[in-house]
Design a protein around this motif. Structure first.
Motif, PDB file in Angstrom:
ATOM      1  N   GLN A  76       5.076  -7.906   7.394  1.00  0.00           N
ATOM      2  CA  GLN A  76       3.673  -7.807   7.778  1.00  0.00           C
ATOM      3  C   GLN A  76       3.010  -6.523   7.284  1.00  0.00           C
ATOM      4  O   GLN A  76       1.907  -6.212   7.716  1.00  0.00           O
ATOM      5  CB  GLN A  76       3.565  -7.885   9.319  1.00  0.00           C
ATOM      6  CG  GLN A  76       4.070  -9.200   9.913  1.00  0.00           C
ATOM      7  CD  GLN A  76       3.246 -10.392   9.467  1.00  0.00           C
ATOM      8  OE1 GLN A  76       2.076 -10.252   9.144  1.00  0.00           O
ATOM      9  NE2 GLN A  76       3.857 -11.567   9.443  1.00  0.00           N
ATOM     10  N   CYS A  77       3.679  -5.773   6.403  1.00  0.00           N
ATOM     11  CA  CYS A  77       3.080  -4.531   5.918  1.00  0.00           C
ATOM     12  C   CYS A  77       1.853  -4.843   5.070  1.00  0.00           C
ATOM     13  O   CYS A  77       1.695  -5.938   4.534  1.00  0.00           O
ATOM     14  CB  CYS A  77       4.101  -3.725   5.115  1.00  0.00           C
ATOM     15  SG  CYS A  77       4.520  -4.469   3.528  1.00  0.00           S
ATOM     16  N   ARG A  78       0.988  -3.862   4.923  1.00  0.00           N
ATOM     17  CA  ARG A  78      -0.228  -4.041   4.123  1.00  0.00           C
ATOM     18  C   ARG A  78       0.142  -4.139   2.655  1.00  0.00           C
ATOM     19  O   ARG A  78       0.778  -3.246   2.089  1.00  0.00           O
ATOM     20  CB  ARG A  78      -1.187  -2.876   4.356  1.00  0.00           C
ATOM     21  CG  ARG A  78      -1.687  -2.758   5.782  1.00  0.00           C
ATOM     22  CD  ARG A  78      -2.680  -1.624   5.904  1.00  0.00           C
ATOM     23  NE  ARG A  78      -3.914  -1.908   5.159  1.00  0.00           N
ATOM     24  CZ  ARG A  78      -4.852  -0.997   4.901  1.00  0.00           C
ATOM     25  NH1 ARG A  78      -4.683   0.257   5.298  1.00  0.00           N
ATOM     26  NH2 ARG A  78      -5.946  -1.329   4.252  1.00  0.00           N
ATOM     27  N   LYS A  79      -0.242  -5.226   2.042  1.00  0.00           N
ATOM     28  CA  LYS A  79       0.054  -5.443   0.637  1.00  0.00           C
ATOM     29  C   LYS A  79      -0.944  -6.450   0.089  1.00  0.00           C
ATOM     30  O   LYS A  79      -1.652  -7.131   0.834  1.00  0.00           O
ATOM     31  CB  LYS A  79       1.487  -5.961   0.445  1.00  0.00           C
ATOM     32  CG  LYS A  79       1.781  -7.238   1.219  1.00  0.00           C
ATOM     33  CD  LYS A  79       3.236  -7.626   1.105  1.00  0.00           C
ATOM     34  CE  LYS A  79       3.533  -8.883   1.931  1.00  0.00           C
ATOM     35  NZ  LYS A  79       4.948  -9.277   1.840  1.00  0.00           N
ATOM     36  N   ARG A  80      -0.998  -6.530  -1.215  1.00  0.00           N
ATOM     37  CA  ARG A  80      -1.918  -7.456  -1.856  1.00  0.00           C
ATOM     38  C   ARG A  80      -1.267  -7.996  -3.140  1.00  0.00           C
ATOM     39  O   ARG A  80      -0.535  -7.276  -3.813  1.00  0.00           O
ATOM     40  CB  ARG A  80      -3.227  -6.753  -2.192  1.00  0.00           C
ATOM     41  CG  ARG A  80      -4.398  -7.694  -2.422  1.00  0.00           C
ATOM     42  CD  ARG A  80      -4.790  -8.483  -1.173  1.00  0.00           C
ATOM     43  NE  ARG A  80      -5.244  -7.649  -0.097  1.00  0.00           N
ATOM     44  CZ  ARG A  80      -6.491  -7.188   0.014  1.00  0.00           C
ATOM     45  NH1 ARG A  80      -7.398  -7.495  -0.893  1.00  0.00           N
ATOM     46  NH2 ARG A  80      -6.824  -6.444   1.045  1.00  0.00           N
TER      47      ARG A  80
ATOM     48  N   ASP B  94      -4.891   3.821   1.337  1.00  0.00           N
ATOM     49  CA  ASP B  94      -5.509   3.354   2.572  1.00  0.00           C
ATOM     50  C   ASP B  94      -6.473   2.194   2.344  1.00  0.00           C
ATOM     51  O   ASP B  94      -6.792   1.454   3.269  1.00  0.00           O
ATOM     52  CB  ASP B  94      -6.250   4.502   3.277  1.00  0.00           C
ATOM     53  CG  ASP B  94      -7.244   5.191   2.355  1.00  0.00           C
ATOM     54  OD1 ASP B  94      -7.262   4.853   1.146  1.00  0.00           O
ATOM     55  OD2 ASP B  94      -8.000   6.056   2.830  1.00  0.00           O
ATOM     56  N   ARG B  95      -6.940   2.034   1.109  1.00  0.00           N
ATOM     57  CA  ARG B  95      -7.858   0.933   0.788  1.00  0.00           C
ATOM     58  C   ARG B  95      -7.368   0.224  -0.455  1.00  0.00           C
ATOM     59  O   ARG B  95      -6.722   0.820  -1.308  1.00  0.00           O
ATOM     60  CB  ARG B  95      -9.281   1.455   0.564  1.00  0.00           C
ATOM     61  CG  ARG B  95      -9.915   2.118   1.772  1.00  0.00           C
ATOM     62  CD  ARG B  95     -11.369   2.464   1.475  1.00  0.00           C
ATOM     63  NE  ARG B  95     -11.493   3.310   0.290  1.00  0.00           N
ATOM     64  CZ  ARG B  95     -12.642   3.549  -0.331  1.00  0.00           C
ATOM     65  NH1 ARG B  95     -13.767   2.977   0.107  1.00  0.00           N
ATOM     66  NH2 ARG B  95     -12.673   4.334  -1.391  1.00  0.00           N
ATOM     67  N   ILE B  96      -7.707  -1.058  -0.591  1.00  0.00           N
ATOM     68  CA  ILE B  96      -7.236  -1.855  -1.709  1.00  0.00           C
ATOM     69  C   ILE B  96      -7.762  -1.326  -3.037  1.00  0.00           C
ATOM     70  O   ILE B  96      -7.110  -1.459  -4.081  1.00  0.00           O
ATOM     71  CB  ILE B  96      -7.637  -3.336  -1.521  1.00  0.00           C
ATOM     72  CG1 ILE B  96      -7.043  -4.197  -2.646  1.00  0.00           C
ATOM     73  CG2 ILE B  96      -9.150  -3.500  -1.477  1.00  0.00           C
ATOM     74  CD1 ILE B  96      -5.546  -4.149  -2.742  1.00  0.00           C
TER      75      ILE B  96
ATOM     76  N   LYS C 148      -7.947 -10.823   0.441  1.00  0.00           N
ATOM     77  CA  LYS C 148      -7.198 -10.812   1.692  1.00  0.00           C
ATOM     78  C   LYS C 148      -7.283 -12.166   2.389  1.00  0.00           C
ATOM     79  O   LYS C 148      -8.316 -12.837   2.347  1.00  0.00           O
ATOM     80  CB  LYS C 148      -7.763  -9.718   2.615  1.00  0.00           C
ATOM     81  CG  LYS C 148      -6.972  -9.520   3.900  1.00  0.00           C
ATOM     82  CD  LYS C 148      -7.576  -8.397   4.728  1.00  0.00           C
ATOM     83  CE  LYS C 148      -6.798  -8.179   6.019  1.00  0.00           C
ATOM     84  NZ  LYS C 148      -7.408  -7.107   6.848  1.00  0.00           N
TER      85      LYS C 148
ATOM     86  N   PHE D 194       0.828  -1.206   0.000  1.00  0.00           N
ATOM     87  CA  PHE D 194       0.000   0.000   0.000  1.00  0.00           C
ATOM     88  C   PHE D 194       0.865   1.259   0.000  1.00  0.00           C
ATOM     89  O   PHE D 194       0.378   2.340  -0.271  1.00  0.00           O
ATOM     90  CB  PHE D 194      -0.913   0.005   1.220  1.00  0.00           C
ATOM     91  CG  PHE D 194      -2.132  -0.873   1.045  1.00  0.00           C
ATOM     92  CD1 PHE D 194      -2.049  -2.109   0.429  1.00  0.00           C
ATOM     93  CD2 PHE D 194      -3.371  -0.467   1.502  1.00  0.00           C
ATOM     94  CE1 PHE D 194      -3.158  -2.921   0.264  1.00  0.00           C
ATOM     95  CE2 PHE D 194      -4.492  -1.266   1.349  1.00  0.00           C
ATOM     96  CZ  PHE D 194      -4.385  -2.501   0.726  1.00  0.00           C
TER      97      PHE D 194
END
Length: 215
Positions: free
Chosen positions: A81-85, A194-196, A104, A53
């Protein structure tokens, strides 16, 4: 004397793996040589990659001048552990075909790849070339687990899609790895989401802005 960094290699190929690279490269050159049996326009290629993100700029862009008493700015590097996709991108000579976002807490498996990704690819190819069957499609992808699983190979066989040879540990032969993904990540560097939905929209927008000649 001068002190240099060691050269980092992602994988040290064995003699058999090197021979396999030569075999695959020779086979591909024979397929796509002038007046050969195959055309580059028939190739569809894909790969998966993680998009955080927030992609921090590389060290080369974070350099700054400081005086003798000056302190350097601290930049926190995103951890595991960072936010990623995970994104899966398919494209051919005319541009992007499919962009799939792994939900997710979901793992990329052969079942997901067949039911969610390949089904989109089939629809996209049929929409782009309604009068041409998928039997003329040549798929170039690596030999990752979901790609070489029995369910995947069976589904590709049913679609009559021919899989081009791809030797092990050869990211330099995958257009996604050595061309597309570095460009996308470079363009998204420094942008926070902040959002996918936001990185997905940004990625799709960047895919469409690439010139047709680049594809």
């Amino acid at each position: 004397m001068k002190k240099v960094c060691v050269r980092w290699m992602p994988h040290l190929l064995t003699v058999d793996q090197k021979r396999d690279r030569v075999r695959c490269a020779t086979e591909l050159l024979n397929m796509f040589k002038p007046h050969g049996p195959k055309r580059l326009s028939g190739i569809v290629t894909d790969d998966e990659t993680w998009f955080p993100f927030f992609i921090i700029p590389p060290k080369s862009l974070n350099r700054m001048w400081v005086d003798e008493q000056g302190d350097r700015t601290v930049e926190l590097r995103p951890g595991f552990q960072c936010r990623k996709r995970m994104f899966t991108v398919f494209f051919n000579y005319s541009g992007p075909l499919v962009v799939d976002i792994l939900p997710k807490d979901t793992t990329m498996t052969a079942t997901y790849y067949v039911q969610n990704v390949l089904s989109q690819v089939k629809s996209s190819i049929n929409e782009q070339r309604p009068k041409v069957s998928t039997s003329r499609t040549l798929l170039l992808h690596n030999i990752a687990g979901p790609h070489k699983a029995r369910a995947t190979t069976q589904s590709l066989r049913e679609l009559e899609i021919q899989v081009l040879p791809h030797p092990a540990y050869s990211p330099d032969l995958a257009p996604c790895n050595f061309w597309l993904f570095p460009i996308l990540k470079d363009r998204l560097t420094g942008r926070k989401f902040d959002r996918i939905q936001n990185p997905a929209k940004a990625l799709n927008s960047e895919l469409l802005t690439l010139p047709d000649e680049d594809y």
